[in-house]
Design an enzyme around this catalytic site. Structure first.
Site, mmCIF file in Angstrom:
data_model
loop_
_atom_site.group_PDB
_atom_site.id
_atom_site.type_symbol
_atom_site.label_atom_id
_atom_site.label_comp_id
_atom_site.label_asym_id
_atom_site.label_seq_id
_atom_site.Cartn_x
_atom_site.Cartn_y
_atom_site.Cartn_z
ATOM 1 N N GLU A 11 0.802 -1.216 0.000
ATOM 2 C CA GLU A 11 0.000 0.000 0.000
ATOM 3 C C GLU A 11 0.840 1.273 0.000
ATOM 4 O O GLU A 11 0.309 2.364 -0.250
ATOM 5 C CB GLU A 11 -0.937 0.008 1.210
ATOM 6 C CG GLU A 11 -1.983 -1.099 1.161
ATOM 7 C CD GLU A 11 -2.827 -1.178 2.416
ATOM 8 O OE1 GLU A 11 -3.971 -1.666 2.315
ATOM 9 O OE2 GLU A 11 -2.347 -0.781 3.502
ATOM 10 N N GLY A 77 -12.766 -3.695 1.614
ATOM 11 C CA GLY A 77 -13.835 -4.551 1.110
ATOM 12 C C GLY A 77 -15.069 -3.734 0.784
ATOM 13 O O GLY A 77 -15.561 -2.953 1.607
ATOM 14 N N ILE A 155 -13.318 -8.852 7.027
ATOM 15 C CA ILE A 155 -14.693 -9.274 6.738
ATOM 16 C C ILE A 155 -14.694 -10.115 5.472
ATOM 17 O O ILE A 155 -14.369 -9.643 4.386
ATOM 18 C CB ILE A 155 -15.625 -8.052 6.583
ATOM 19 C CG1 ILE A 155 -15.497 -7.126 7.807
ATOM 20 C CG2 ILE A 155 -17.061 -8.512 6.380
ATOM 21 C CD1 ILE A 155 -15.773 -7.804 9.131
ATOM 22 N N MET A 175 -9.526 -1.889 8.178
ATOM 23 C CA MET A 175 -9.067 -2.186 9.527
ATOM 24 C C MET A 175 -8.269 -1.066 10.200
ATOM 25 O O MET A 175 -7.787 -1.273 11.315
ATOM 26 C CB MET A 175 -8.237 -3.477 9.510
ATOM 27 C CG MET A 175 -9.004 -4.692 9.020
ATOM 28 S SD MET A 175 -8.023 -6.224 8.960
ATOM 29 C CE MET A 175 -7.736 -6.521 10.706
ATOM 30 N N GLU A 176 -8.145 0.094 9.570
ATOM 31 C CA GLU A 176 -7.326 1.145 10.167
ATOM 32 C C GLU A 176 -7.929 2.544 10.156
ATOM 33 O O GLU A 176 -7.641 3.363 11.034
ATOM 34 C CB GLU A 176 -5.956 1.235 9.457
ATOM 35 C CG GLU A 176 -5.077 0.029 9.576
ATOM 36 C CD GLU A 176 -5.390 -1.056 8.555
ATOM 37 O OE1 GLU A 176 -5.136 -2.227 8.858
ATOM 38 O OE2 GLU A 176 -5.907 -0.713 7.459
ATOM 39 N N ASP A 199 -11.923 -6.473 -2.758
ATOM 40 C CA ASP A 199 -12.846 -7.601 -2.662
ATOM 41 C C ASP A 199 -14.222 -7.046 -2.315
ATOM 42 O O ASP A 199 -14.393 -5.831 -2.164
ATOM 43 C CB ASP A 199 -12.382 -8.595 -1.586
ATOM 44 C CG ASP A 199 -12.234 -7.933 -0.218
ATOM 45 O OD1 ASP A 199 -13.232 -7.857 0.507
ATOM 46 O OD2 ASP A 199 -11.109 -7.474 0.116
#
Length: 229
Positions: A11, A77, A155, A175-176, A199
């Site tokens: 990233e 996601g 997820i 997640m961040e 995704d």
């Protein structure tokens, strides 16, 4: 100075490569790169996965390097209607999907003493949306703005995705971002979260997850945003 935070090497590697006059600074076992990015002062860090890692790095950027705005870049996601892999989401706000103290009268996702959601900087949101329209990405992909939901969970199942969607109605999950948003709120530092969809956060993840390509697209777009700030 602009702070850029990504969770994984994929990233941030492209952004590191584009930086000039780089100086490596180690702080508390974390490595930051300070330098120039498109004639702007910038500091970049790979924070690692998860909310605590992200918040620690954002706070260090503010206290150690004096950043005046923070961008969180990376993959996510897709949850919002019609979003596909390699589409983009720009945060208008962020929420924790794994925080629940409703028993004490708080809203789902709300941390006691904090707002229900953390609002992104409107000028940074506009800059990101405008930059997208000037890139070739706009020919084949979408960008939307809206709520981003964060939690210490990857997820990858319909049941959990449906719960998050029904409860918060976010455009995507990761997640961040909200931890960075929380840190910026407390420190009065403008922020925005920009994510490329890797995704669709459901049972198809094992067959469709596209980290490397989504991360590269995220890096490429992030650099266009920096040019416009």
């Amino acid at each position: 100075m602009i702070g850029i935070v990504g969770a994984m090497d994929s990233e941030v590697d492209g952004i590191f490569a584009a930086m000039t006059s780089k100086e490596k600074v180690s702080v508390n076992n974390l490595v930051f790169y300070k330098g120039r990015l498109f004639e702007k002062d910038a500091v970049i860090v790979k924070c690692g996965v998860g909310k605590v890692n992200a918040a620690l790095c954002a706070q260090l950027m503010i206290l150690k390097f004096g950043v005046k705005k923070i961008i969180n870049t990376g993959i996510a996601g897709a949850v919002g209607s019609g979003l596909k892999i390699y589409d983009f989401v720009v945060s208008t706000s962020a929420v924790y999907h794994d925080c629940d103290v409703q028993f004490f009268g708080y809203k789902a996702g709300q941390v006691p003493g904090m707002p229900e959601t953390f609002s992104a900087d409107e000028a940074m949101v506009r800059a990101a949306l405008g930059a997208f329209e000037r890139t070739s990405l706009a020919e084949n992909h979408r960008i939307v703005s809206g709520l981003i939901a964060s939690g210490d969970q990857f997820i990858a199942g319909k049941e959990k995705k449906d719960f998050i969607d029904a409860t918060f109605h976010p455009q995507c999950v990761e997640m961040e971002g909200c931890a960075i948003a929380h840190t910026c709120f407390v420190s009065n530092v403008p922020f925005v979260i920009i994510r490329c969809m890797s995704d669709t956060a459901d049972d198809s993840v094992r067959e469709t997850y596209s980290e490397d390509t989504a991360a590269k697209l995220s890096c490429d777009f992030l650099m266009e945003v920096v040019k416009s700030l």
